[in-house]
Design an enzyme around this catalytic site. Structure first.
Site, PDB file in Angstrom:
ATOM      1  N   LYS A 289      -8.864  54.067  43.617  1.00 20.23           N
ATOM      2  CA  LYS A 289      -8.881  53.486  45.094  1.00 20.23           C
ATOM      3  C   LYS A 289     -10.094  52.114  44.885  1.00 20.23           C
ATOM      4  O   LYS A 289      -8.735  51.070  44.193  1.00 20.23           O
ATOM      5  CB  LYS A 289     -10.644  54.391  45.588  1.00 20.23           C
ATOM      6  CG  LYS A 289      -9.791  55.757  46.029  1.00 20.23           C
ATOM      7  CD  LYS A 289     -10.635  56.571  46.695  1.00 20.23           C
ATOM      8  CE  LYS A 289     -10.089  58.216  46.704  1.00 20.23           C
ATOM      9  NZ  LYS A 289      -9.656  58.263  47.929  1.00 20.23           N
TER      10      LYS A 289
ATOM     11  N   TYR B 284     -13.322  67.469  44.662  1.00 18.17           N
ATOM     12  CA  TYR B 284     -12.184  67.303  44.586  1.00 18.17           C
ATOM     13  C   TYR B 284     -11.530  66.475  43.868  1.00 18.17           C
ATOM     14  O   TYR B 284     -12.762  65.645  44.108  1.00 18.17           O
ATOM     15  CB  TYR B 284     -11.396  66.826  46.642  1.00 18.17           C
ATOM     16  CG  TYR B 284     -10.179  66.556  45.817  1.00 18.17           C
ATOM     17  CD1 TYR B 284      -9.399  65.562  46.864  1.00 18.17           C
ATOM     18  CD2 TYR B 284      -9.179  67.779  46.291  1.00 18.17           C
ATOM     19  CE1 TYR B 284      -7.974  65.058  46.711  1.00 18.17           C
ATOM     20  CE2 TYR B 284      -7.798  67.017  46.639  1.00 18.17           C
ATOM     21  CZ  TYR B 284      -7.295  66.099  46.293  1.00 18.17           C
ATOM     22  OH  TYR B 284      -5.795  65.971  46.467  1.00 18.17           O
TER      23      TYR B 284
ATOM     24  N   ASP C  54     -15.867  62.201  37.944  1.00 13.39           N
ATOM     25  CA  ASP C  54     -14.695  61.517  38.964  1.00 13.39           C
ATOM     26  C   ASP C  54     -15.351  60.602  39.782  1.00 13.39           C
ATOM     27  O   ASP C  54     -15.896  61.217  40.796  1.00 13.39           O
ATOM     28  CB  ASP C  54     -14.296  62.923  39.231  1.00 13.39           C
ATOM     29  CG  ASP C  54     -12.911  62.218  40.225  1.00 13.39           C
ATOM     30  OD1 ASP C  54     -12.357  63.499  40.440  1.00 13.39           O
ATOM     31  OD2 ASP C  54     -12.762  60.891  39.835  1.00 13.39           O
TER      32      ASP C  54
HETATM   33  P1  KE4 Z   1      -4.982  60.344  44.734  1.00 13.35           P
HETATM   34  O1  KE4 Z   1      -4.660  60.767  43.879  1.00 13.35           O
HETATM   35  O2  KE4 Z   1      -5.090  60.837  45.958  1.00 13.35           O
HETATM   36  O3  KE4 Z   1      -5.894  58.376  44.227  1.00 13.35           O
HETATM   37  O4  KE4 Z   1      -7.267  59.843  43.777  1.00 13.35           O
HETATM   38  C1  KE4 Z   1      -7.141  61.711  43.812  1.00 13.35           C
HETATM   39  C2  KE4 Z   1      -9.126  61.878  43.841  1.00 13.35           C
HETATM   40  C3  KE4 Z   1      -9.465  62.219  42.032  1.00 13.35           C
HETATM   41  N1  KE4 Z   1     -11.116  62.359  42.748  1.00 13.35           N
HETATM   42  C4  KE4 Z   1     -11.682  61.820  44.178  1.00 13.35           C
HETATM   43  C5  KE4 Z   1     -13.203  62.354  43.946  1.00 13.35           C
HETATM   44  C6  KE4 Z   1     -11.270  61.502  44.776  1.00 13.35           C
HETATM   45  O5  KE4 Z   1     -11.410  61.443  46.440  1.00 13.35           O
HETATM   46  C7  KE4 Z   1      -9.468  61.305  45.531  1.00 13.35           C
HETATM   47  C8  KE4 Z   1      -9.078  61.384  46.638  1.00 13.35           C
HETATM   48  N2  KE4 Z   1      -9.881  61.616  48.223  1.00 13.35           N
HETATM   49  C9  KE4 Z   1      -8.746  61.538  48.951  1.00 13.35           C
HETATM   50  C10 KE4 Z   1     -10.175  61.646  49.763  1.00 13.35           C
HETATM   51  N3  KE4 Z   1     -11.363  62.390  49.817  1.00 13.35           N
HETATM   52  C11 KE4 Z   1      -7.597  61.109  49.532  1.00 13.35           C
HETATM   53  C12 KE4 Z   1      -7.389  60.668  50.020  1.00 13.35           C
HETATM   54  C13 KE4 Z   1      -5.576  61.626  50.418  1.00 13.35           C
HETATM   55  O6  KE4 Z   1      -5.748  62.829  49.839  1.00 13.35           O
HETATM   56  O7  KE4 Z   1      -4.758  61.415  51.667  1.00 13.35           O
END
Ligand code: KE4
Length: 432
Positions: free
Chosen positions: A266, A143, A238
């Site tokens: 994060k 993801y 990523d």
């Molecule tokens: P954000 O747009 O949520 O800040 O980041 C996206 C993203 C990009 N790359 C990786 C590897 C990620 O895990 C994420 C977002 N992670 C999720 C949880 N696995 C965020 C939690 C959510 O979607 O509420």
């Protein structure tokens, strides 16, 4: 679930889709209604009804120092007194960018944005412009945020909710994303053989953490680097989750592999909205206004997130930080595995640094196909029984559990004892 949480959720659903601002928070995969939290302190979360939990979500990764770390709180408070945003350069952007360049091996220049999604969105555009190619490759179950072209066979909330793809992404956009299994170099090699000339980049979570934690097989990342380098394809790590998590320099430091570009988020913002992308100067200098690849953001580099990030990275540069995280996470992973074995349930812990997942399957999770054999109903029952006993786990089998520097041995040992009790009391038949 407490009464105030429940009434808040009822009110939330009237004005927010699903009552949450991000799907994976909704408890859809584990049953029951989401808790509403009033505050966090250290490794603890306290919900609006006053119930206390040991927290292993840590805001999905950012809070590697724990909740309300005094250095972070102080910097944000001080920054706010001087104004929350200028829409113009401020000195803290320069300091945080310098710290990122010093910490992350492949990054020579970095651009700040406001989320991990913005970072991956931007880096894809940059990779396509730099290579003058259109196709992108991602791995099944990984993801990378809710970018149109990346919501194809994605992990995290899509895996959790069982959404194979999402409406609203035009077929012609989805067709430009090619998907291969994680940990499968042969699949990538054969794809590159047939379509490599049109592939701009491969984007990968160097440690997959959105199908649960699935470590790269020995030689996998080296193979990705080799195949992409030989075919003029940019390799993008990523590291939104792994950045500053599995090592100060992320997975690229841990595994000694230099991608061409990296995305971050994060931890970098200490819990404030943030994302970033960076890499080799010759590529990054294509980004406007230095170059012609446009990307912009009203609140990018805002002083609150910058000062929180500086405080965060200064804390993570202290000696012994990653050794402590390793000890704590290994203590937890081995304890949870032992608890599962005692209860006679097929479960195995996958761990890299302070990222881990207890999979309810006897198969070794190597990719989405094997990870998805995990028994999500058993995980849901386990989640609920742990929550009832004051332990807040990720509300999905396909998410990572995060250990912070704030988690004490006593809290970890209590978590293990709680898991022993929760798992023991569970029936393991088909109707679990
Ligand atoms: P954000 O747009 O949520 O800040 O980041 C996206 C993203 C990009 N790359 C990786 C590897 C990620 O895990 C994420 C977002 N992670 C999720 C949880 N696995 C965020 C939690 C959510 O979607 O509420």
């Amino acid at each position: 679930m407490g009464t105030l949480s429940r009434s808040l959720f009822d009110k939330a659903r009237q004005v927010i889709p699903g009552g949450v601002n991000s799907p994976v928070r909704a408890f859809k995969a584990v049953g029951g209604d989401p808790l509403f939290f009033a505050r966090g302190t250290g490794a603890l979360l306290i919900d609006v009804d006053g119930n206390e939990y040991v927290d292993y979500v840590c805001s999905w990764g950012p809070l590697i120092l724990g909740h309300a770390h005094p250095d972070i709180v102080r910097e944000v408070q001080e920054a706010a007194k001087n104004g929350t945003s200028f829409g113009a350069p401020n000195p803290h952007e320069v300091e945080l960018a310098r710290l990122v360049v010093e910490s992350v091996p492949c990054i020579e220049k970095v651009r700040m944005v406001n989320s991990g999604t913005e970072a991956t969105l931007s880096v894809l555009r940059l990779a396509r412009a730099f290579t003058r190619r259109d196709l992108i490759v991602k791995m099944d179950g990984c993801y990378h945020g809710h970018v149109d072209g990346l919501l194809v066979k994605a992990g995290s909330g899509m895996a959790t909710l069982g959404i194979p793809g999402t409406p609203g992404v035009p077929a012609r956009v989805a067709e430009q994303t090619l998907v291969v299994p994680y940990n499968d170099l042969d699949a990538l090699a054969s794809l590159v053989k047939s379509r490599g000339r049109d592939i701009a980049c491969v984007i990968v979570e160097p440690v997959a953490a959105n199908m649960g934690v699935v470590p790269p097989r020995p030689g996998y990342l080296e193979g990705l680097r080799d195949i992409t380098a030989k075919n003029g394809i940019l390799l993008i790590f990523d590291e939104v989750i792994t950045g500053f998590r599995v090592a100060l320099g992320g997975a690229q430091e841990l595994y000694r592999i230099a991608p061409d570009l990296t995305t971050l988020g994060k931890i970098l913002g200490g819990g404030l909205p943030i994302g970033a992308y960076g890499g080799r100067e010759e590529i990054m200098d294509r980004v406007a206004p230095e170059g012609d690849v446009y990307q912009a953001g009203t609140l990018a580099g805002n002083p609150l997130a910058m000062r929180a990030g500086i405080a965060m990275l200064k804390n993570l540069r202290a000696p012994g930080v990653y050794e402590k995280l390793e000890r704590s996470a290994e203590r937890l992973a081995s304890g949870l595995t032992a608890a599962a074995n005692e209860a006679g349930t097929p479960a195995r812990a996958a761990r890299v640094g302070s990222l881990l997942t207890l999979f309810f399957t006897s198969r070794e999770p190597l990719d989405w196909d094997s990870a998805s054999t995990a028994d999500t109903r058993r995980y849901a029952a386990y989640f609920r029984r742990m929550l009832e006993r004051g332990v807040y786990l990720p509300p999905s089998q396909f998410e990572a559990l995060f250990v912070s520097l704030a988690h004490t041995d006593d809290q970890i040992d209590k978590t293990i004892a709680t898991a022993r009790e929760a798992l023991k009391g569970m029936r393991w038949g088909p109707e679990a």
